[in-house]
Design a protein around this motif. Structure first.
Motif, PDB file in Angstrom:
ATOM      1  N   GLN A  14      11.156  34.515 -24.656  1.00 46.23           N
ATOM      2  CA  GLN A  14      12.302  34.163 -24.207  1.00 46.23           C
ATOM      3  C   GLN A  14      13.252  34.064 -25.405  1.00 46.23           C
ATOM      4  OE1 GLN A  14      11.209  30.600 -22.187  1.00 46.23           O
ATOM      5  NE2 GLN A  14      11.094  31.962 -20.425  1.00 46.23           N
TER       6      GLN A  14
ATOM      7  N   ILE B 299      14.325  37.840 -25.517  1.00 48.33           N
ATOM      8  CA  ILE B 299      15.169  37.915 -24.599  1.00 48.33           C
ATOM      9  C   ILE B 299      16.480  37.361 -24.058  1.00 48.33           C
ATOM     10  CG2 ILE B 299      14.956  37.457 -21.550  1.00 48.33           C
ATOM     11  CD1 ILE B 299      11.841  37.032 -21.130  1.00 48.33           C
ATOM     12  N   LYS B 300      16.497  36.044 -24.838  1.00 48.52           N
ATOM     13  CA  LYS B 300      17.816  35.368 -24.562  1.00 48.52           C
ATOM     14  C   LYS B 300      18.505  36.253 -26.355  1.00 48.52           C
ATOM     15  CE  LYS B 300      16.656  31.038 -22.730  1.00 48.52           C
ATOM     16  NZ  LYS B 300      16.203  29.281 -23.740  1.00 48.52           N
TER      17      LYS B 300
ATOM     18  N   PHE C 272      22.729  16.967 -26.315  1.00 52.58           N
ATOM     19  CA  PHE C 272      22.556  18.261 -25.679  1.00 52.58           C
ATOM     20  C   PHE C 272      24.622  19.023 -25.900  1.00 52.58           C
ATOM     21  CE2 PHE C 272      21.136  14.006 -23.808  1.00 52.58           C
ATOM     22  CZ  PHE C 272      19.571  14.584 -23.491  1.00 52.58           C
TER      23      PHE C 272
ATOM     24  N   LEU D 192      24.190  20.906 -27.754  1.00 53.01           N
ATOM     25  CA  LEU D 192      23.458  22.153 -27.708  1.00 53.01           C
ATOM     26  C   LEU D 192      23.091  22.925 -26.773  1.00 53.01           C
ATOM     27  CD1 LEU D 192      21.170  21.807 -30.953  1.00 53.01           C
ATOM     28  CD2 LEU D 192      22.924  23.269 -30.747  1.00 53.01           C
ATOM     29  N   GLY D 193      22.936  22.032 -25.913  1.00 51.15           N
ATOM     30  CA  GLY D 193      21.163  22.052 -25.056  1.00 51.15           C
ATOM     31  C   GLY D 193      22.644  22.848 -23.447  1.00 51.15           C
TER      32      GLY D 193
ATOM     33  N   SER E 255      22.466  26.678 -20.987  1.00 49.27           N
ATOM     34  CA  SER E 255      21.475  27.345 -20.347  1.00 49.27           C
ATOM     35  C   SER E 255      20.918  29.055 -22.199  1.00 49.27           C
ATOM     36  CB  SER E 255      21.490  28.049 -19.410  1.00 49.27           C
ATOM     37  OG  SER E 255      22.913  29.186 -19.425  1.00 49.27           O
TER      38      SER E 255
ATOM     39  N   THR F 186      18.824  26.476 -26.368  1.00 46.25           N
ATOM     40  CA  THR F 186      18.270  25.174 -27.013  1.00 46.25           C
ATOM     41  C   THR F 186      17.784  23.939 -28.016  1.00 46.25           C
ATOM     42  OG1 THR F 186      15.720  25.095 -27.225  1.00 46.25           O
ATOM     43  CG2 THR F 186      17.087  24.968 -24.840  1.00 46.25           C
ATOM     44  N   GLY F 187      17.571  25.172 -29.220  1.00 45.24           N
ATOM     45  CA  GLY F 187      18.032  24.479 -30.608  1.00 45.24           C
ATOM     46  C   GLY F 187      16.221  24.337 -31.317  1.00 45.24           C
ATOM     47  N   LEU F 188      15.517  23.713 -30.228  1.00 41.18           N
ATOM     48  CA  LEU F 188      13.621  24.202 -30.336  1.00 41.18           C
ATOM     49  C   LEU F 188      12.882  24.609 -30.846  1.00 41.18           C
ATOM     50  CD1 LEU F 188      14.229  20.884 -27.436  1.00 41.18           C
ATOM     51  CD2 LEU F 188      13.791  20.798 -29.983  1.00 41.18           C
ATOM     52  N   GLY F 189      13.416  25.574 -30.068  1.00 46.25           N
ATOM     53  CA  GLY F 189      12.402  26.589 -29.711  1.00 46.25           C
ATOM     54  C   GLY F 189      11.347  27.177 -31.265  1.00 46.25           C
TER      55      GLY F 189
ATOM     56  N   ASP G 171      16.404  30.329 -17.370  1.00 44.42           N
ATOM     57  CA  ASP G 171      17.859  29.618 -17.036  1.00 44.42           C
ATOM     58  C   ASP G 171      17.007  28.125 -16.987  1.00 44.42           C
ATOM     59  OD1 ASP G 171      19.888  27.836 -17.696  1.00 44.42           O
ATOM     60  OD2 ASP G 171      21.039  29.934 -16.551  1.00 44.42           O
ATOM     61  N   ALA G 172      16.889  26.881 -17.716  1.00 47.43           N
ATOM     62  CA  ALA G 172      16.173  25.411 -17.406  1.00 47.43           C
ATOM     63  C   ALA G 172      17.537  24.696 -16.990  1.00 47.43           C
ATOM     64  CB  ALA G 172      15.486  24.747 -18.742  1.00 47.43           C
ATOM     65  N   PHE G 173      18.901  25.367 -17.749  1.00 50.04           N
ATOM     66  CA  PHE G 173      19.843  24.192 -17.210  1.00 50.04           C
ATOM     67  C   PHE G 173      20.073  24.859 -15.545  1.00 50.04           C
ATOM     68  CE2 PHE G 173      24.765  24.144 -16.664  1.00 50.04           C
ATOM     69  CZ  PHE G 173      24.501  23.055 -17.327  1.00 50.04           C
TER      70      PHE G 173
ATOM     71  N   THR H 228      10.801  25.166 -24.300  1.00 43.16           N
ATOM     72  CA  THR H 228      11.327  24.033 -24.803  1.00 43.16           C
ATOM     73  C   THR H 228      13.097  24.195 -24.113  1.00 43.16           C
ATOM     74  OG1 THR H 228      12.427  26.103 -26.080  1.00 43.16           O
ATOM     75  CG2 THR H 228      10.708  24.044 -27.420  1.00 43.16           C
ATOM     76  N   ALA H 229      13.314  24.950 -23.247  1.00 46.34           N
ATOM     77  CA  ALA H 229      14.337  24.958 -22.568  1.00 46.34           C
ATOM     78  C   ALA H 229      14.095  23.752 -21.552  1.00 46.34           C
ATOM     79  CB  ALA H 229      14.600  26.237 -22.053  1.00 46.34           C
TER      80      ALA H 229
ATOM     81  N   LYS I 131      13.875  19.612 -22.741  1.00 46.33           N
ATOM     82  CA  LYS I 131      15.158  19.207 -22.747  1.00 46.33           C
ATOM     83  C   LYS I 131      16.151  18.630 -21.992  1.00 46.33           C
ATOM     84  CE  LYS I 131      18.892  20.204 -25.936  1.00 46.33           C
ATOM     85  NZ  LYS I 131      19.297  20.693 -27.143  1.00 46.33           N
ATOM     86  N   GLN I 132      15.440  19.630 -20.518  1.00 49.82           N
ATOM     87  CA  GLN I 132      16.347  19.164 -19.171  1.00 49.82           C
ATOM     88  C   GLN I 132      15.210  17.677 -18.678  1.00 49.82           C
ATOM     89  OE1 GLN I 132      18.706  20.665 -17.779  1.00 49.82           O
ATOM     90  NE2 GLN I 132      18.780  21.430 -19.521  1.00 49.82           N
TER      91      GLN I 132
ATOM     92  N   GLN J  90      17.050  14.632 -20.134  1.00 46.98           N
ATOM     93  CA  GLN J  90      17.619  14.513 -18.833  1.00 46.98           C
ATOM     94  C   GLN J  90      17.013  13.571 -17.917  1.00 46.98           C
ATOM     95  OE1 GLN J  90      21.814  15.451 -19.963  1.00 46.98           O
ATOM     96  NE2 GLN J  90      20.816  17.252 -20.192  1.00 46.98           N
TER      97      GLN J  90
END
Lengths: 379, 123
Positions: free
Chosen positions: A260, A263-264, A331, A333-334, A336, A339-342, B34-36, B68-69, B72-73, B76
């Motif tokens: 991912q 992809i991103k 959030f 950073l959150g 789509s 996420t900053g966590l990868g 796209d988890a958001f 991870t995406a 984070k959701q 929430q």
């Protein structure tokens, strides 16, 4: 910090494939489930590249026959497959598809296999059809479960000669390579590739690839366009490959994050293709699994990623865990995209610093390689 | 209020939020690109539910894979449950496979960060 040697290997592997093309190799034990997932993955990529559904069906059919050949031979030489695992490859090169299988066979089967292939290759289209019917009726050709019919069908569906080769392994076994070439345009039948020498060129190329995969013990190799669909198929293959364990779960999670990430953030390069070009492979050295990804990236993102990697690698486990909590709740950073966590997640699951390298390529771009190691843990 | 039911897909979880029957469940796999986008309507539904929640809400998180995406959701969702917990009883049941220490530690992380009663269930 990246071993140059490994970097070169990853980049060389990636460079094998040109824009618009792809290649995918599975190496290891073939189960019914894995075979199914391989077909899904290959079919998705073929669909993207071939508009003509008859050709797609033919390729699919040839893949099925090829995979069945592998599992059939696998059963015969079961006790040796750990040491000499089978290989399945699907490649797209310009206007052609190549389906290649490689597997161990008993040396005393060699002669009859050679004979069958020579017979099939000696026949013209109509003769092949007649021969097919004849074998169907009498079953003379096959000594086990229709293997002969499979070969005839592969030749018929591809409209091409079968290309094969044997590599002696020891007194008892040889490695048997079988390649089918499928042109996507009828006109191609006239081109120089039909020359015997030229056809063999492609088989030699995949034998070379197989050698590098053997040396690095690469179990799964995908070189082409990355998108969510491909990721899900690769995920299913990893899950199908191993027993359910914390290692499998971790490998799957790490793979999701890494792909991912491609992809991103990877450079798309070609807007017409649905995905980002890159390479991913899974290799194993004793109890350690290595997941390696590579993709193009621009100068700007390169600097951001490099800083983040340095930051994440520089932390102790406690610092990393605190940082993770902090980002989880950040959030701002959150969106789509990010996420900053990868990287933190990869570093935590790996339990050691992440390995990376940025290799400058043309137009201020970089080829960015990332490697995460996961130790096989028995619980 | 109408329940929120989403069928699982290859990369998104099954969601059952049914206040009438008292069933709240997020299960299977959550690895969307796209988890958001996927979780936005779920968060929207919970924001509505928060206005008039059941006296008791038990939410089951029974997930196999989480990227991870998505993680984070999920937090929430839990922060909304924290809000709901201020006016009613809320329990988060966190299921994990015995072998899956990563899923267990993700649950523990959430437990540390969110003020909601957690129950851990090893399966």
């Amino acid at each position: 910090m990246f071993e140059n040697n490994l970097f070169d290997k990853a980049f060389n592997l990636f460079s094998r494939v040109e824009k618009q093309d792809f290649e995918y190799v599975y190496r290891g034990y073939f189960t019914h489930n894995i075979t199914k997932k391989i077909l899904v993955l290959a079919d998705t990529n073929i669909q993207k590249a071939v508009a003509r559904s008859t050709i797609q069906k033919r390729i699919y059919y040839i893949m099925v026959e090829g995979l069945q050949n592998i599992t059939r031979h696998q059963d015969e030489v079961d006790y040796e497959t750990d040491k000499y695992p089978g290989i399945f490859a699907i490649q797209k090169r310009k206007k052609k598809y190549f389906v290649t299988t490689g597997n161990l066979v008993l040396n005393d089967k060699k002669a009859s296999l050679k004979e069958k292939i020579a017979k099939i290759n000696s026949l013209e289209k109509d003769e092949l059809k007649k021969f097919h019917q004849e074998v169907l009726r009498t079953g003379v050709m096959s000594d086990k479960g229709g293997a002969g019919l499979g070969l005839i069908e592969m030749a018929r569906k591809s409209g091409n000669k079968l290309v094969s080769s044997f590599e002696l392994v020891n007194d008892e076994y040889s490695y048997f390579y079988l390649q089918t070439q499928i042109p996507t345009l009828n006109e191609d039948q006239e081109d120089e590739d039909d020359q015997d020498a030229s056809m063999r060129r492609y088989l030699i190329s995949i034998k070379k690839l197989h050698l590098s995969l053997n040396i690095e013990n690469i179990l799964l190799y995908f070189n082409g366009f990355f998108n969510q669909e491909n990721l899900l198929s690769l995920l299913a293959i990893i899950k199908g490959r191993m027993n359910m364990s914390i290692t499998t779960i971790r490998l799957s999670n790490v793979m999701v994050e890494m792909i991912q990430n491609i992809i991103k953030h990877g450079e798309q390069v070609d807007e017409n293709m649905e995905g980002v070009p890159g390479i991913f492979f899974l290799s194993q050295q004793e109890e350690n699994f290595m997941l390696t990804s590579g993709n193009f990236i621009k100068q700007g993102p390169k600097e951001v990623i490099e800083k983040r990697l340095q930051f994440v690698n520089g932390m102790t486990n406690e610092e990393l865990s605190e940082y993770y909590d902090q980002i989880l709740l950040d959030f701002e950073l959150g969106d789509s995209k990010r996420t900053g966590l990868g990287f933190s997640d990869l570093r935590i699951k790996s339990g050691r610093p992440l390995v990376y390298h940025f290799h400058p390529v043309e137009d201020n771009n970089y080829f960015y390689i990332l490697q995460t190691e996961v130790t096989n843990k028995k619980k | 209020m109408d329940p929120l039911i989403l069928k699982e897909t290859e990369d998104t979880p099954e969601i059952i939020f049914n206040p009438e029957e008292g069933i709240f469940k997020i299960s299977k796999i959550s690895v969307p690109e796209d988890a958001f986008q996927f979780y936005e309507p779920i968060l929207g539904w919970l924001r509505d539910y928060e206005k008039n929640p059941n006296p008791e809400t038990i939410v089951n998180f029974d997930l196999e894979y989480v990227n991870t995406a998505s993680s984070k959701q999920l937090i929430q969702i839990m922060l909304l449950l924290e809000k709901i917990a201020m006016k009613s009883k809320v329990t988060i049941k966190w299921f994990y496979e015995a072998i899956d220490e990563d899923m267990q530690s993700l649950g523990e992380r959430y437990n540390k960060l969110v003020k909601v009663n957690f129950e851990f269930i090893e399966v």
